[in-house]
Design a protein around this motif. Structure first.
Motif, PDB file in Angstrom:
ATOM      1  N   ALA A   1      17.863  53.937  36.810  1.00 59.56           N
ATOM      2  CA  ALA A   1      18.406  52.669  37.304  1.00 59.56           C
ATOM      3  C   ALA A   1      19.209  52.887  38.569  1.00 59.56           C
ATOM      4  CB  ALA A   1      19.268  52.018  36.232  1.00 59.56           C
ATOM      5  N   ILE A   2      19.028  52.006  39.534  1.00 55.51           N
ATOM      6  CA  ILE A   2      19.725  52.133  40.814  1.00 55.51           C
ATOM      7  C   ILE A   2      21.109  51.489  40.756  1.00 55.51           C
ATOM      8  CG2 ILE A   2      18.740  50.011  41.783  1.00 55.51           C
ATOM      9  CD1 ILE A   2      18.554  51.483  44.469  1.00 55.51           C
ATOM     10  N   LEU A   3      21.271  50.488  39.874  1.00 59.20           N
ATOM     11  CA  LEU A   3      22.548  49.803  39.716  1.00 59.20           C
ATOM     12  C   LEU A   3      23.022  49.899  38.268  1.00 59.20           C
ATOM     13  CD1 LEU A   3      21.962  46.559  41.836  1.00 59.20           C
ATOM     14  CD2 LEU A   3      23.295  48.580  42.473  1.00 59.20           C
ATOM     15  N   PRO A   4      24.332  49.880  38.055  1.00 62.24           N
ATOM     16  CA  PRO A   4      24.867  50.034  36.693  1.00 62.24           C
ATOM     17  C   PRO A   4      24.660  48.792  35.838  1.00 62.24           C
ATOM     18  CG  PRO A   4      26.643  49.575  38.223  1.00 62.24           C
ATOM     19  CD  PRO A   4      25.407  49.757  39.056  1.00 62.24           C
ATOM     20  N   SER A   5      24.665  48.987  34.526  1.00 61.81           N
ATOM     21  CA  SER A   5      24.578  47.874  33.584  1.00 61.81           C
ATOM     22  C   SER A   5      25.972  47.444  33.117  1.00 61.81           C
ATOM     23  CB  SER A   5      23.720  48.261  32.381  1.00 61.81           C
ATOM     24  OG  SER A   5      24.241  49.419  31.758  1.00 61.81           O
ATOM     25  N   SER A   6      26.961  48.282  33.342  1.00 56.05           N
ATOM     26  CA  SER A   6      28.344  47.923  33.032  1.00 56.05           C
ATOM     27  C   SER A   6      29.292  48.689  33.952  1.00 56.05           C
ATOM     28  CB  SER A   6      28.676  48.215  31.564  1.00 56.05           C
ATOM     29  OG  SER A   6      28.642  49.599  31.298  1.00 56.05           O
ATOM     30  N   VAL A   7      30.442  48.072  34.204  1.00 58.60           N
ATOM     31  CA  VAL A   7      31.451  48.663  35.076  1.00 58.60           C
ATOM     32  C   VAL A   7      32.825  48.444  34.446  1.00 58.60           C
ATOM     33  CG1 VAL A   7      32.497  48.684  37.372  1.00 58.60           C
ATOM     34  CG2 VAL A   7      30.065  48.129  37.126  1.00 58.60           C
ATOM     35  N   GLU A   8      33.624  49.500  34.433  1.00 53.51           N
ATOM     36  CA  GLU A   8      35.014  49.385  33.990  1.00 53.51           C
ATOM     37  C   GLU A   8      35.915  49.696  35.175  1.00 53.51           C
ATOM     38  OE1 GLU A   8      38.022  52.122  31.463  1.00 53.51           O
ATOM     39  OE2 GLU A   8      36.317  51.354  30.295  1.00 53.51           O
ATOM     40  N   VAL A   9      36.765  48.741  35.529  1.00 52.25           N
ATOM     41  CA  VAL A   9      37.667  48.908  36.664  1.00 52.25           C
ATOM     42  C   VAL A   9      39.093  49.008  36.154  1.00 52.25           C
ATOM     43  CG1 VAL A   9      38.413  47.995  38.894  1.00 52.25           C
ATOM     44  CG2 VAL A   9      36.101  47.493  38.060  1.00 52.25           C
ATOM     45  N   GLN A  10      39.764  50.102  36.475  1.00 59.37           N
ATOM     46  CA  GLN A  10      41.146  50.312  36.063  1.00 59.37           C
ATOM     47  C   GLN A  10      42.059  50.179  37.279  1.00 59.37           C
ATOM     48  OE1 GLN A  10      41.280  54.183  34.218  1.00 59.37           O
ATOM     49  NE2 GLN A  10      39.977  53.571  32.495  1.00 59.37           N
ATOM     50  N   PHE A  11      43.260  49.648  37.072  1.00 59.50           N
ATOM     51  CA  PHE A  11      44.191  49.452  38.178  1.00 59.50           C
ATOM     52  C   PHE A  11      45.595  49.298  37.629  1.00 59.50           C
ATOM     53  CE2 PHE A  11      42.323  45.518  36.811  1.00 59.50           C
ATOM     54  CZ  PHE A  11      43.422  44.678  36.608  1.00 59.50           C
ATOM     55  N   GLU A  12      46.582  49.395  38.521  1.00 59.74           N
ATOM     56  CA  GLU A  12      47.971  49.152  38.150  1.00 59.74           C
ATOM     57  C   GLU A  12      48.302  47.711  38.470  1.00 59.74           C
ATOM     58  OE1 GLU A  12      50.902  51.766  39.675  1.00 59.74           O
ATOM     59  OE2 GLU A  12      50.228  53.504  38.518  1.00 59.74           O
ATOM     60  N   VAL A  13      48.698  46.965  37.456  1.00 57.08           N
ATOM     61  CA  VAL A  13      48.987  45.541  37.626  1.00 57.08           C
ATOM     62  C   VAL A  13      50.100  45.318  38.637  1.00 57.08           C
ATOM     63  CG1 VAL A  13      49.739  43.440  36.444  1.00 57.08           C
ATOM     64  CG2 VAL A  13      48.193  45.032  35.305  1.00 57.08           C
ATOM     65  N   SER A  14      51.058  46.235  38.707  1.00 59.69           N
ATOM     66  CA  SER A  14      52.193  46.071  39.616  1.00 59.69           C
ATOM     67  C   SER A  14      51.767  46.116  41.081  1.00 59.69           C
ATOM     68  CB  SER A  14      53.238  47.156  39.359  1.00 59.69           C
ATOM     69  OG  SER A  14      52.672  48.443  39.538  1.00 59.69           O
ATOM     70  N   ASN A  15      50.614  46.720  41.343  1.00 60.32           N
ATOM     71  CA  ASN A  15      50.168  46.870  42.732  1.00 60.32           C
ATOM     72  C   ASN A  15      49.142  45.830  43.171  1.00 60.32           C
ATOM     73  OD1 ASN A  15      51.733  49.096  43.329  1.00 60.32           O
ATOM     74  ND2 ASN A  15      50.221  50.542  42.543  1.00 60.32           N
ATOM     75  N   VAL A  16      48.500  45.164  42.222  1.00 64.66           N
ATOM     76  CA  VAL A  16      47.451  44.215  42.586  1.00 64.66           C
ATOM     77  C   VAL A  16      47.679  42.883  41.896  1.00 64.66           C
ATOM     78  CG1 VAL A  16      45.723  45.996  42.979  1.00 64.66           C
ATOM     79  CG2 VAL A  16      45.986  45.041  40.706  1.00 64.66           C
ATOM     80  N   LYS A  17      47.072  41.849  42.436  1.00 61.41           N
ATOM     81  CA  LYS A  17      47.261  40.506  41.920  1.00 61.41           C
ATOM     82  C   LYS A  17      45.972  39.935  41.333  1.00 61.41           C
ATOM     83  CE  LYS A  17      50.924  39.557  45.255  1.00 61.41           C
ATOM     84  NZ  LYS A  17      51.996  39.732  44.277  1.00 61.41           N
ATOM     85  N   ILE A  18      45.005  40.798  41.108  1.00 66.43           N
ATOM     86  CA  ILE A  18      43.726  40.326  40.588  1.00 66.43           C
ATOM     87  C   ILE A  18      43.862  39.503  39.303  1.00 66.43           C
ATOM     88  CG2 ILE A  18      41.596  41.106  39.471  1.00 66.43           C
ATOM     89  CD1 ILE A  18      41.189  43.061  41.548  1.00 66.43           C
ATOM     90  N   PRO A  19      44.587  39.946  38.291  1.00 68.08           N
ATOM     91  CA  PRO A  19      44.594  39.213  37.025  1.00 68.08           C
ATOM     92  C   PRO A  19      44.948  37.740  37.173  1.00 68.08           C
ATOM     93  CG  PRO A  19      45.652  41.326  36.748  1.00 68.08           C
ATOM     94  CD  PRO A  19      45.394  41.173  38.220  1.00 68.08           C
ATOM     95  N   LEU A  20      45.909  37.416  38.017  1.00 65.09           N
ATOM     96  CA  LEU A  20      46.351  36.045  38.134  1.00 65.09           C
ATOM     97  C   LEU A  20      45.428  35.204  39.012  1.00 65.09           C
ATOM     98  CD1 LEU A  20      50.178  36.699  38.496  1.00 65.09           C
ATOM     99  CD2 LEU A  20      48.809  36.371  36.444  1.00 65.09           C
ATOM    100  N   ARG A  21      44.432  35.776  39.590  1.00 68.01           N
ATOM    101  CA  ARG A  21      43.553  35.034  40.482  1.00 68.01           C
ATOM    102  C   ARG A  21      42.260  34.589  39.812  1.00 68.01           C
ATOM    103  NH1 ARG A  21      43.951  38.103  46.364  1.00 68.01           N
ATOM    104  NH2 ARG A  21      46.208  38.109  46.514  1.00 68.01           N
ATOM    105  N   PHE A  22      41.961  35.128  38.660  1.00 68.41           N
ATOM    106  CA  PHE A  22      40.717  34.698  38.032  1.00 68.41           C
ATOM    107  C   PHE A  22      40.915  34.332  36.558  1.00 68.41           C
ATOM    108  CE2 PHE A  22      40.556  39.355  37.592  1.00 68.41           C
ATOM    109  CZ  PHE A  22      40.415  39.473  36.223  1.00 68.41           C
ATOM    110  N   LEU A  23      42.119  33.938  36.197  1.00 66.76           N
ATOM    111  CA  LEU A  23      42.403  33.680  34.795  1.00 66.76           C
ATOM    112  C   LEU A  23      41.537  32.578  34.207  1.00 66.76           C
ATOM    113  CD1 LEU A  23      46.283  33.965  34.761  1.00 66.76           C
ATOM    114  CD2 LEU A  23      44.580  35.674  34.198  1.00 66.76           C
ATOM    115  N   GLY A  24      41.344  31.490  34.939  1.00 68.20           N
ATOM    116  CA  GLY A  24      40.466  30.426  34.468  1.00 68.20           C
ATOM    117  C   GLY A  24      41.048  29.691  33.266  1.00 68.20           C
ATOM    118  N   LYS A  25      40.173  29.013  32.544  1.00 68.72           N
ATOM    119  CA  LYS A  25      40.574  28.172  31.422  1.00 68.72           C
ATOM    120  C   LYS A  25      40.869  29.005  30.164  1.00 68.72           C
ATOM    121  CE  LYS A  25      37.440  24.615  33.180  1.00 68.72           C
ATOM    122  NZ  LYS A  25      36.223  23.808  32.888  1.00 68.72           N
TER     123      LYS A  25
END
Length: 218
Positions: free
Chosen positions: A164-188
């Motif tokens: 396979a040329i592309l993955p079937s799953s991806v796990e992205v780890q990060f420090e919440v204190s440094n990034v704001k991703i969680p609050l940008r895609f929370l949704g409903k």
């Protein structure tokens, strides 16, 4: 020594050691394989593992067209920035860079060649990246990126099929204190423990992505 000056120090040492070193040939094979992708589409299922966020599984679609980047559509969430879904590594390879070999390391039972990528252009949005290459199958199994604005990301790419040329799953780890991703895609239907959110201690978070019905055009 601050993180900023440490990264600059690493870059300086690397430049002194490698001089005008060209890009690693094994990485060229991987990049050429990714560059062969004209477009792809897939359904995505996303889960978030962050201590103070309770979010149900979200669903959407991801699409990529060469030259136009990756797009995500969903009625459930908004995901900005798109860290972790740059499956063709366009952001990593966008500007000129040098590579430095860092030995061999095993990832999931596979011996990987470890390389540092150091951009030589100020336009790059990261300071240094570390790639773990599966040379046998010409693909990336792990990616660590020190960005200039969003902290450090570590992505683990898992492939269902051997070729396979592309993955079937991806796990992205990060420090919440440094990034704001969680609050940008929370949704409903997402609940946030605001008292825990204000805690100044560094917290780690994970984004877990499953990709299905992948359609790749070469």
């Amino acid at each position: 020594m601050s993180a900023k000056y440490f990264i600059l120090f690493v870059q300086l040492i690397a430049l002194v050691n490698v001089g005008a070193q060209e890009v690693d040939p094994d990485l060229i094979h991987v990049r050429n394989r990714l560059d062969s992708i004209k477009s792809f589409k897939a359904d995505i299922m996303m889960d978030v593992d962050i201590s103070f966020i309770n979010m149900p599984t979200k669903y959407g679609k991801v699409s990529y067209t060469r030259g136009n980047g990756t797009k995500i559509t969903s009625n459930d969430f908004i995901m900005l920035p798109k860290r972790g879904l740059d499956l063709t590594m366009e952001d990593i390879f966008k500007y000129p860079y040098i590579t430095v070999q860092r030995g061999v390391q095993e990832i999931g039972g596979i011996r990987c060649k470890v390389l540092n990528i150091i951009p030589t252009s100020e336009k790059a949005d990261f300071s240094i990246a570390t790639l773990f290459l599966d040379k046998l199958n010409n693909r990336i199994l792990k990616l660590e990126v020190s960005t200039k604005k969003d902290g450090v990301y570590t992505s683990f790419l898992n492939y269902k099929q051997k070729k396979a040329i592309l993955p079937s799953s991806v796990e992205v780890q990060f420090e919440v204190s440094n990034v704001k991703i969680p609050l940008r895609f929370l949704g409903k239907e997402t609940k946030v423990d605001k008292s825990a959110l204000k805690d100044e201690e560094a917290k780690s978070g994970k984004i877990l992505l499953q990709l299905t019905d992948m359609n790749v055009i070469l």
